[in-house]
Enzyme design. Structure first.
Site, short mmCIF file in Angstrom:
data_model
loop_
_atom_site.label_atom_id
_atom_site.label_comp_id
_atom_site.label_asym_id
_atom_site.label_seq_id
_atom_site.Cartn_x
_atom_site.Cartn_y
_atom_site.Cartn_z
N GLY A 211 0.83 -1.21 0.00
CA GLY A 211 0.00 0.00 0.00
C GLY A 211 0.85 1.24 0.00
O GLY A 211 2.07 1.18 -0.20
N ASN A 212 0.22 2.38 0.23
CA ASN A 212 0.98 3.63 0.33
C ASN A 212 0.33 4.53 1.37
O ASN A 212 -0.73 4.20 1.92
CB ASN A 212 1.10 4.32 -1.03
CG ASN A 212 -0.25 4.68 -1.61
OD1 ASN A 212 -0.97 5.50 -1.05
ND2 ASN A 212 -0.60 4.05 -2.72
#
Ligand code: CTP
Length: 423
Positions: A211-212
């Site tokens: 993810g980020n």
């Protein structure tokens, strides 16, 4: 404005009294039309006293003034709150079984629904299909709020707060109030804006993902500013750390590929596309069906990454290849860039290169650093466009994400005026 306030038969009907107050105090003339079922929760006398007008549920009262035709015809805006599952179904089917549904069929102006029901009812395929039908016909159906429901249960299905319904309904009518603080109020009236927001998650196995840190705040602020400017807003949300703004049409996605499908599905009926989502540039080459376990032989798994498509670039390409000429949609495409700059090029130089590579109409350039931008409430951006004079320094816009969003909406409205095929 002349507003019809339809009240459905749910426990939240009492909240419509506050909504009525907000409308009348803002100077609007409100005709309340309750359903028969809703009068079990709030009686006709309450609506007559609060609105100062006669109130009826039936087409057979005041027949001499042909209310079942006149009220919808004359209304500048019809707001239904709470909209129950039954009412949404009757509206989608085009039934004319009482004064409110007759009015909905006669409405010339914007129609706005604020749903309230149990989560299971809201999620049911029948209700979702009815919502999709109503939206496809141009009505705005707010997303219900999430929280405590009638009993001990909680989840999506709560009636949004009267203040949120008030703001979103006026925005849908292109009448954003000055209190919304938008310099672009009404400038996007009649336009459809698609905003992508949040960070995509790329699965490795059923429990893990790449993810980020995107919070979705900037995308949410753009959606709110677009609503306040009178636009219809589709909101394609990847993972968000902040709530989805009230009043948008929500499409929930997880991965870059899902986001890509949602964007392409929306593009041809979108006037303005704002790509504020943080899209993963890479995804794991394999998404294991079962949880990846530690191995007995002591070797560790190797994750191979594959490139995700550049969605922004694809939408620009497809528009260029479209045979709709100058009217090809989206008319305005906005990209975002987060840059740090380095020894070989400055933030601005990287921004200019990205604008050219992506081919979008506006690029919102953020300078990022360890503590800058992600999840922060304030930021500083520069908005680049291919029309900028060569070598010019675009002015920096600093402020809250809401300030940036309003400024962006102003710039979008200017670009839209230039892009609109002249008639
Ligand atoms: N974007 C996209 N599809 C991707 C990646 C990004 O549409 N696969 C969009 C984002 O929504 C954003 C813009 O493109 O509007 C950001 O561009 P991107 O090239 O991802 O920026 P960086 O990751 O900063 O690029 P680079 O690797 O060149 O630094």
């Amino acid at each position: 404005m002349r507003i019809v306030l339809g009240v459905g038969g749910g426990i939240a009907a009492y909240k419509a009294a506050s909504l009525l107050r907000l409308f009348t105090e803002a100077g609007h003339s409100v005709q309340v039309i309750p359903t028969e079922a809703s009068t079990r929760f709030v009686g006709v006398a309450t609506w007559e006293a609060l609105s100062g007008k006669p109130v009826s549920t039936s087409v057979f009262d005041a027949v001499d003034t042909v209310n079942h035709v006149r009220l919808g015809h004359e209304a500048d805006l019809v707001v239904v709150a709470p909209a129950t599952a039954d009412l949404l179904a009757r509206a989608a089917a085009g039934l004319a079984s009482d004064l409110l549904t007759n009015t909905l069929l006669m409405a010339h102006g914007p129609v706005f629904f604020a749903p309230a029901m149990h989560t299971e009812m809201w999620n049911h395929a029948a209700t979702q299909a009815n919502v999709a039908v109503l939206r496809s016909r141009g009505a705005t159906v707010m997303e219900p709020a999430t929280g405590r429901l009638t009993g001990k249960d909680s989840g999506p299905g709560r009636l949004p707060e009267p203040e949120d319904i008030f703001a979103a309904a006026l925005a849908a009518a292109g009448q954003a109030s000055d209190e919304a603080g938008s310099s672009a109020a009404g400038r996007l009236s009649g336009q459809t804006v698609t905003v992508t927001a949040g960070g995509t998650r790329e699965p490795l196995d059923p429990v893990r993902f790449l993810g980020n840190r995107s919070s979705g705040k900037q995308g949410a602020a753009v959606a709110e500013a677009a609503l306040a400017a009178g636009a219809r807003v589709r909101f394609i949300a990847a993972h968000m750390e902040v709530p989805v703004p009230a009043g948008v049409e929500l499409v929930q996605v997880e991965t870059a590929l899902e986001l890509r499908d949602a964007v392409h599905a929306a593009a041809s009926s979108t006037d303005i596309l704002v790509m504020s989502a943080a899209v993963a540039d890479f995804r794991p080459g394999e998404n294991a069906e079962t949880k990846i376990k530690k191995r007995d032989d002591g070797t560790d798994p190797v994750i191979t990454l594959v490139r995700n498509p550049d969605i922004l670039h694809e939408v620009v390409q497809r528009r260029a290849e479209s045979d709709a000429g100058a009217a090809a949609h989206p008319l305005v495409i906005v990209g975002f860039a987060a840059e740090t700059g380095d020894g070989s090029a400055s933030v601005l130089e990287y921004g200019r290169r990205k604008l050219e590579r992506k081919g979008c109409d506006l690029l919102v350039l953020n300078q990022v650093g360890r503590s800058l931008v992600f999840g922060q409430d304030t930021t500083e951006v520069r908005i680049l466009s291919p029309q900028d004079a060569p070598g010019s320094e675009p002015t920096a816009v600093a402020g809250s994400k809401a300030d940036i969003a309003r400024h962006l909406i102003d710039r979008i409205a200017e670009r839209l005026d230039a892009a609109m095929p002249s008639v």
